[in-house]
Design a protein around this motif. Structure first.
Motif, short mmCIF file in Angstrom:
data_model
loop_
_atom_site.label_atom_id
_atom_site.label_comp_id
_atom_site.label_asym_id
_atom_site.label_seq_id
_atom_site.Cartn_x
_atom_site.Cartn_y
_atom_site.Cartn_z
N GLY A 79 0.82 -1.21 0.00
CA GLY A 79 0.00 0.00 0.00
C GLY A 79 0.85 1.25 0.00
O GLY A 79 2.07 1.21 -0.22
N PRO A 80 0.23 2.41 0.27
CA PRO A 80 0.98 3.66 0.33
C PRO A 80 1.85 3.71 1.57
O PRO A 80 1.65 2.93 2.51
CB PRO A 80 -0.13 4.72 0.39
N GLY A 81 2.81 4.63 1.56
CA GLY A 81 3.73 4.75 2.67
C GLY A 81 3.02 4.93 4.00
O GLY A 81 2.06 5.68 4.12
N ARG A 82 3.47 4.21 5.00
CA ARG A 82 2.92 4.31 6.35
C ARG A 82 3.85 3.57 7.29
O ARG A 82 4.85 2.99 6.88
CB ARG A 82 1.52 3.70 6.42
N SER A 83 3.50 3.58 8.56
CA SER A 83 4.24 2.79 9.54
C SER A 83 3.31 1.74 10.12
O SER A 83 2.11 1.95 10.23
CB SER A 83 4.75 3.68 10.67
N PHE A 84 3.86 0.60 10.46
CA PHE A 84 3.03 -0.40 11.11
C PHE A 84 3.86 -1.24 12.07
O PHE A 84 5.07 -1.33 11.97
CB PHE A 84 2.32 -1.30 10.09
N VAL A 85 3.15 -1.81 13.03
CA VAL A 85 3.77 -2.61 14.08
C VAL A 85 3.57 -4.09 13.78
O VAL A 85 2.48 -4.50 13.40
CB VAL A 85 3.15 -2.28 15.45
N ARG A 86 4.61 -4.85 13.95
CA ARG A 86 4.50 -6.31 13.94
C ARG A 86 4.60 -6.75 15.39
O ARG A 86 5.66 -6.61 16.02
CB ARG A 86 5.63 -6.93 13.11
N PRO A 87 3.53 -7.25 16.00
CA PRO A 87 3.55 -7.53 17.43
C PRO A 87 4.38 -8.76 17.77
O PRO A 87 4.65 -9.61 16.92
CB PRO A 87 2.08 -7.77 17.77
N ALA A 88 4.76 -8.85 19.04
CA ALA A 88 5.36 -10.08 19.54
C ALA A 88 4.28 -11.16 19.55
O ALA A 88 3.11 -10.88 19.74
CB ALA A 88 5.91 -9.87 20.95
#
Length: 350
Positions: free
Chosen positions: A66-75
């Motif tokens: 998708g378009p630029g963004r930030s996201f978290v990959r959880p534990a």
């Protein structure tokens, strides 16, 4: 709907690219996991689900795009221990984990411990594949896993330039792979990851003088380096040949292997640890490989699974089946069915 972007930083933070808020697509990130995030994204941080999840043998592939963004990959503490390997099909990112950040260039790959959360800041349109790799499918020590998971994104060395393009080339065609092919590809990927770990062990100390003491039965505190000399390489080759010749032997153990090579058990363990494995995992890995080959061989279709297990040194069929499923994601019987030639299943014979 995304919140209003945070104000531009001031003072010492001025001039840095602002971190966009995380996509509000799933549950809020728990406070303990938010601690590692940049201060101005903590309050609104959300876990972002993948656009697509697929299975490749024992691997799970989550694709984000998708378009630029930030996201978290959880534990993922509830799941079995695993590593997460990331590779961009397009785009680039900043990887945030622990107390540090690192640039992830278009050709880089990165590896993270599945028990540790991380954030990816994607400044432009992107497509990212994250592969979930069970620890049980890797012949790695805990130390090697920690070292690999702490390594900055990379595209250099002898393994990454092969693994990165390989992953990019076939991940888009996963649905076209038959199950048996998918499992073989997954095994290839896990083999590459093991090689990455062994490659990263090149910084261990050199111990060219330690073999004589080990052969005399004395322990040594120094592990052989991956860049070992000819004598150490020859010793490792002999150990592996000895193991391969006695996979059927249920009494095969570190003690009997060390005695056969006239070295201490302690030195034997360190020899394999320097290669990103353990002697126990290596023996089980080889037994499972040979059993898997036999199960897939057309001429062995009538051989019972328990007989295959005993032939390759497993104490019983239950232990074999449990180990096989942990390594390959399917039971021995399922593997045999998946690798059965089409004419066998179509004919209905047997």
């Amino acid at each position: 709907m995304n919140p209003t972007p945070p104000p531009a930083p001031a003072g010492s933070a001025a001039g840095r690219p602002p971190h966009p808020d995380l996509t509000l697509a799933s549950a809020p990130v728990p406070a303990p996991a938010r601690a590692f995030l940049p201060a101005h994204v903590r309050a609104t941080a959300r876990f972002t689900p993948p656009a697509q999840v697929r299975v490749l043998g024992v691997l799970q592939v989550s694709t984000y795009r998708g378009p630029g963004r930030s996201f978290v990959r959880p534990a993922d503490d509830a799941a079995e221990p695993h590593l997460t390997l990331g590779v961009h099909a397009s785009g680039r990112a900043t990887l945030v984990r622990g107390d540090g950040t690192a640039a992830c260039r278009p050709d880089d790959i990165f590896v993270c411990d599945g028990a540790v959360p991380f954030l990816l800041h994607e400044p432009v349109d992107f497509e990212l594949h994250l592969l979930r790799i069970p620890r049980a499918a890797l012949t790695l020590t805990d130390r090697q896993v920690r070292a690999l998971g702490a390594r900055a994104p990379f595209a250099d060395g002898s393994v990454a330039p092969l693994l990165g393009p390989l992953l990019r080339s076939f991940l888009d065609t996963l649905p076209a792979f038959p199950p048996a092919t998918a499992l073989r590809l997954a095994t290839t990927v896990t083999g590459f990851v093991g090689s990455l770990a062994a490659e990263g062990a090149q910084d261990t100390p050199d111990v060219a003088d330690s073999v004589n003491g080990a052969r005399a039965g004395r322990g040594t505190d120094t592990a052989p380096a991956s860049g070992m000399g000819q004598e150490q390489r020859e010793l490792l080759r002999r150990v592996r040949a000895h193991v391969d010749a006695r996979l059927w032997d249920r009494t095969l153990s570190p003690a009997t292997i060390a005695a056969a090579q006239h070295i201490s058990v302690r030195y034997l363990h360190k020899l394999f640890e320097s290669q990103g494995s353990t002697i126990g995992r290596w023996v089980q890995h080889r037994r499972l490989e040979e059993a898997r080959r036999e199960l897939a061989r057309p001429g062995a279709r009538d051989v019972a699974v328990g007989a295959v297990a005993r032939r390759w040194g497993f104490a019983n069929a239950t232990h074999f089946s449990r180990s096989f499923r942990a390594a390959y994601g399917v039971s021995p019987r399922e593997w045999r069915e998946r690798t059965r030639p089409p004419e066998d299943t179509a004919g209905g014979g047997g």
